[in-house]
Design a protein around this motif. Structure first.
Motif, mmCIF file in Angstrom:
data_model
loop_
_atom_site.group_PDB
_atom_site.id
_atom_site.type_symbol
_atom_site.label_atom_id
_atom_site.label_comp_id
_atom_site.label_asym_id
_atom_site.label_seq_id
_atom_site.Cartn_x
_atom_site.Cartn_y
_atom_site.Cartn_z
ATOM 1 N N LEU A 30 -55.971 20.230 45.421
ATOM 2 C CA LEU A 30 -55.513 21.146 46.473
ATOM 3 C C LEU A 30 -55.599 20.557 47.882
ATOM 4 C CD1 LEU A 30 -54.467 23.946 47.301
ATOM 5 C CD2 LEU A 30 -56.833 24.733 47.326
ATOM 6 N N PRO A 31 -56.712 19.904 48.271
ATOM 7 C CA PRO A 31 -56.757 19.335 49.631
ATOM 8 C C PRO A 31 -55.593 18.388 49.917
ATOM 9 C CG PRO A 31 -58.944 19.347 48.673
ATOM 10 C CD PRO A 31 -57.996 19.730 47.568
ATOM 11 N N ASN A 32 -55.256 17.528 48.962
ATOM 12 C CA ASN A 32 -54.142 16.598 49.172
ATOM 13 C C ASN A 32 -52.811 17.334 49.292
ATOM 14 O OD1 ASN A 32 -55.695 14.214 49.078
ATOM 15 N ND2 ASN A 32 -55.662 14.202 46.843
ATOM 16 N N LYS A 33 -52.634 18.351 48.456
ATOM 17 C CA LYS A 33 -51.377 19.105 48.506
ATOM 18 C C LYS A 33 -51.243 19.893 49.800
ATOM 19 C CE LYS A 33 -50.320 19.606 43.598
ATOM 20 N NZ LYS A 33 -49.945 20.535 42.511
ATOM 21 N N MET A 34 -52.340 20.508 50.237
ATOM 22 C CA MET A 34 -52.301 21.248 51.503
ATOM 23 C C MET A 34 -52.112 20.301 52.684
ATOM 24 S SD MET A 34 -52.370 24.558 51.243
ATOM 25 C CE MET A 34 -53.095 25.272 52.732
ATOM 26 N N ALA A 35 -52.693 19.105 52.592
ATOM 27 C CA ALA A 35 -52.535 18.121 53.670
ATOM 28 C C ALA A 35 -51.095 17.646 53.790
ATOM 29 C CB ALA A 35 -53.461 16.924 53.426
ATOM 30 N N GLU A 36 -50.345 17.749 52.699
ATOM 31 C CA GLU A 36 -48.925 17.386 52.738
ATOM 32 C C GLU A 36 -48.078 18.496 53.355
ATOM 33 O OE1 GLU A 36 -47.864 16.573 48.724
ATOM 34 O OE2 GLU A 36 -49.078 14.733 48.579
ATOM 35 N N GLN A 37 -48.536 19.735 53.243
ATOM 36 C CA GLN A 37 -47.735 20.888 53.657
ATOM 37 C C GLN A 37 -48.123 21.469 55.018
ATOM 38 O OE1 GLN A 37 -45.143 22.415 52.082
ATOM 39 N NE2 GLN A 37 -45.147 21.001 50.339
ATOM 40 N N LEU A 38 -49.424 21.699 55.215
ATOM 41 C CA LEU A 38 -49.876 22.505 56.348
ATOM 42 C C LEU A 38 -49.670 21.869 57.723
ATOM 43 C CD1 LEU A 38 -51.127 25.065 57.412
ATOM 44 C CD2 LEU A 38 -53.385 24.177 56.841
ATOM 45 N N PRO A 39 -49.984 20.573 57.931
ATOM 46 C CA PRO A 39 -49.823 20.009 59.280
ATOM 47 C C PRO A 39 -48.420 20.181 59.855
ATOM 48 C CG PRO A 39 -51.144 18.543 57.936
ATOM 49 C CD PRO A 39 -50.627 19.608 57.013
ATOM 50 N N ASP A 40 -47.396 19.981 59.026
ATOM 51 C CA ASP A 40 -46.021 20.150 59.519
ATOM 52 C C ASP A 40 -45.737 21.599 59.908
ATOM 53 O OD1 ASP A 40 -45.303 17.482 59.260
ATOM 54 O OD2 ASP A 40 -44.609 17.715 57.198
ATOM 55 N N GLN A 41 -46.317 22.543 59.153
ATOM 56 C CA GLN A 41 -46.129 23.963 59.474
ATOM 57 C C GLN A 41 -46.797 24.303 60.811
ATOM 58 O OE1 GLN A 41 -44.308 26.058 57.792
ATOM 59 N NE2 GLN A 41 -44.136 25.275 55.708
ATOM 60 N N ILE A 42 -47.985 23.747 61.041
ATOM 61 C CA ILE A 42 -48.692 23.986 62.304
ATOM 62 C C ILE A 42 -47.915 23.399 63.475
ATOM 63 C CG2 ILE A 42 -50.776 23.449 63.639
ATOM 64 C CD1 ILE A 42 -51.294 25.502 61.491
ATOM 65 N N VAL A 43 -47.452 22.172 63.316
ATOM 66 C CA VAL A 43 -46.680 21.508 64.382
ATOM 67 C C VAL A 43 -45.421 22.311 64.704
ATOM 68 C CG1 VAL A 43 -45.264 19.479 64.906
ATOM 69 C CG2 VAL A 43 -47.567 19.186 63.994
ATOM 70 N N GLU A 44 -44.757 22.816 63.681
ATOM 71 C CA GLU A 44 -43.531 23.594 63.902
ATOM 72 C C GLU A 44 -43.826 24.844 64.732
ATOM 73 O OE1 GLU A 44 -39.571 24.107 63.960
ATOM 74 O OE2 GLU A 44 -40.633 22.402 63.076
ATOM 75 N N GLY A 45 -44.945 25.504 64.437
ATOM 76 C CA GLY A 45 -45.324 26.685 65.207
ATOM 77 C C GLY A 45 -45.617 26.358 66.658
ATOM 78 N N ILE A 46 -46.293 25.242 66.912
ATOM 79 C CA ILE A 46 -46.598 24.816 68.291
ATOM 80 C C ILE A 46 -45.322 24.419 69.024
ATOM 81 C CG2 ILE A 46 -47.836 23.125 69.708
ATOM 82 C CD1 ILE A 46 -49.648 25.183 68.397
ATOM 83 N N LYS A 47 -44.413 23.740 68.339
ATOM 84 C CA LYS A 47 -43.137 23.337 68.960
ATOM 85 C C LYS A 47 -42.387 24.552 69.509
ATOM 86 C CE LYS A 47 -41.713 19.073 66.617
ATOM 87 N NZ LYS A 47 -40.722 18.476 65.681
ATOM 88 N N ASN A 48 -42.384 25.610 68.732
ATOM 89 C CA ASN A 48 -41.645 26.812 69.137
ATOM 90 C C ASN A 48 -42.214 27.452 70.401
ATOM 91 O OD1 ASN A 48 -39.955 26.532 66.913
ATOM 92 N ND2 ASN A 48 -41.170 27.895 65.619
ATOM 93 N N GLU A 49 -43.488 27.190 70.679
ATOM 94 C CA GLU A 49 -44.151 27.807 71.833
ATOM 95 C C GLU A 49 -44.457 26.803 72.947
ATOM 96 O OE1 GLU A 49 -44.575 30.927 72.173
ATOM 97 O OE2 GLU A 49 -44.230 31.679 70.152
ATOM 98 N N PHE A 50 -44.025 25.553 72.775
ATOM 99 C CA PHE A 50 -44.499 24.511 73.698
ATOM 100 C C PHE A 50 -44.121 24.774 75.152
ATOM 101 C CE2 PHE A 50 -44.185 20.663 76.216
ATOM 102 C CZ PHE A 50 -45.451 20.142 76.046
ATOM 103 N N ASP A 51 -42.877 25.103 75.427
ATOM 104 C CA ASP A 51 -42.445 25.271 76.818
ATOM 105 C C ASP A 51 -43.239 26.358 77.534
ATOM 106 O OD1 ASP A 51 -40.627 23.233 76.577
ATOM 107 O OD2 ASP A 51 -38.901 24.539 76.240
ATOM 108 N N THR A 52 -43.425 27.485 76.857
ATOM 109 C CA THR A 52 -44.219 28.568 77.448
ATOM 110 C C THR A 52 -45.656 28.117 77.662
ATOM 111 O OG1 THR A 52 -42.844 30.235 76.361
ATOM 112 C CG2 THR A 52 -45.007 30.947 77.145
#
Length: 306
Positions: free
Chosen positions: A256-278
């Motif tokens: 599970l740690p390896n699988k989550m490490a493949e998925q979660l960081p990109d999801q977090i980055v995508e969320g931050i990207k959407n709010e970066f300018d603000t």
């Protein structure tokens, strides 16, 4: 500390906002690296642990188990619903929040960022001194307050006394570029900027609901890892998830740690990207207000010492 600043009228924050905008890729890369490291440092059961909350207070910690209760709580989490009137969160959420806060602090407070902020102050304050426009502008009005109202600037109301602010304006216009450089070097250090930034970053990330961004990202990652892509509230989800959980906990949980490490960081980055300018505008503007005050106080200290 002063609530208002003469420098707020004369320092243009746009070059600093633009600098961080151009550098945003470095923030995303750092977040991806550090969230990956954090996930891989946790064990599988920690990653799957869920938390029941009431009014933001922890009511119960739910360890992963192949039973109906855990499956029901997990479904509530990934479907963004309550479980028996409780909010459902993940053990991972505060871990991810801490990593992102640290990344944002480093992004704005690293040595290159400090140099960039210092350069903007050096250039703009030197221009004030050379053009002497502060003193010239002030001489045209009966008081600083009137001048500010005429300009329609940020300091139109709630200023901290014409005399003190007029003194600061005079110092800004008459202090040499060399002396200004010494003051900037003294005030704008990484330690000062980070201490100024920390409460600002926490406040801004809270305003942008980073916790919600993290929870959504964790939910999406779990859906992908558990092979539940395409599920909807109209399906018999519990009876779909239960056998998946039984198999996963029996045979695949160690990975599970390896699988989550493949998925979660990109999801977090995508969320931050959407709010970066603000986020960038809020953080830079609040940071500059605080730094303007620090520089003004140092100007007054230097003048008093002389």
């Amino acid at each position: 500390m002063m609530n208002n600043s003469v420098l707020d009228m004369y320092i243009n924050n746009r070059p600093i906002i633009d600098y961080f905008k151009k550098s945003e890729g470095k923030l995303y890369n750092d977040i991806k690296i550090r969230t990956t490291e954090k996930i891989l440092s946790l064990n599988a059961k920690e990653i799957l642990t869920l938390v029941l909350k009431k009014d933001e207070k922890i009511f119960k910690v739910i360890k992963p188990s192949a039973n109906k209760e855990f499956a029901s709580i997990l479904i509530a989490f990934i479907m963004k619903k309550k479980y028996k009137d409780f909010d459902v969160d993940s053990f991972l959420t505060p871990e991810i929040l801490k990593v992102v806060e640290e990344c944002v602090l480093d992004f704005y407070g690293n040595s290159k960022s400090v140099d960039q902020i210092s350069n903007v102050y050096q250039i703009q304050l030197a221009e004030l001194s050379v053009s002497n426009n502060v003193t010239t502008n002030l001489s045209k009005s009966k008081s600083l307050a009137e001048e500010i109202r005429n300009r329609g600037g940020k300091m139109a109301m709630n200023y901290v006394g014409d005399v003190a602010m007029s003194k600061i304006s005079s110092l800004l216009a008459t202090t040499s570029s060399t002396a200004i450089g010494v003051i900037i070097a003294k005030v704008l250090t990484s330690s000062v900027i980070v201490s100024v930034l920390k409460p600002i970053v926490i406040k801004v990330l809270g305003t942008l609901s980073l916790a919600t961004i993290a929870k959504l990202a964790i939910g999406k990652a779990l859906i992908a890892v558990l092979g539940l892509v395409g599920i909807s509230s109209g399906m018999p989800i519990l009876w779909i998830l239960l056998p998946v959980l039984v198999g996963f906990l029996a045979y695949e949980i160690s990975n599970l740690p390896n699988k989550m490490a493949e998925q979660l960081p990109d999801q977090i980055v995508e969320g931050i990207k959407n709010e970066f300018d603000t986020m960038n505008n809020l953080i830079v503007n609040e940071m500059m207000k605080s730094l303007n005050n620090e520089i003004q106080l140092e100007l007054l200290k230097q003048d008093t010492a002389n």
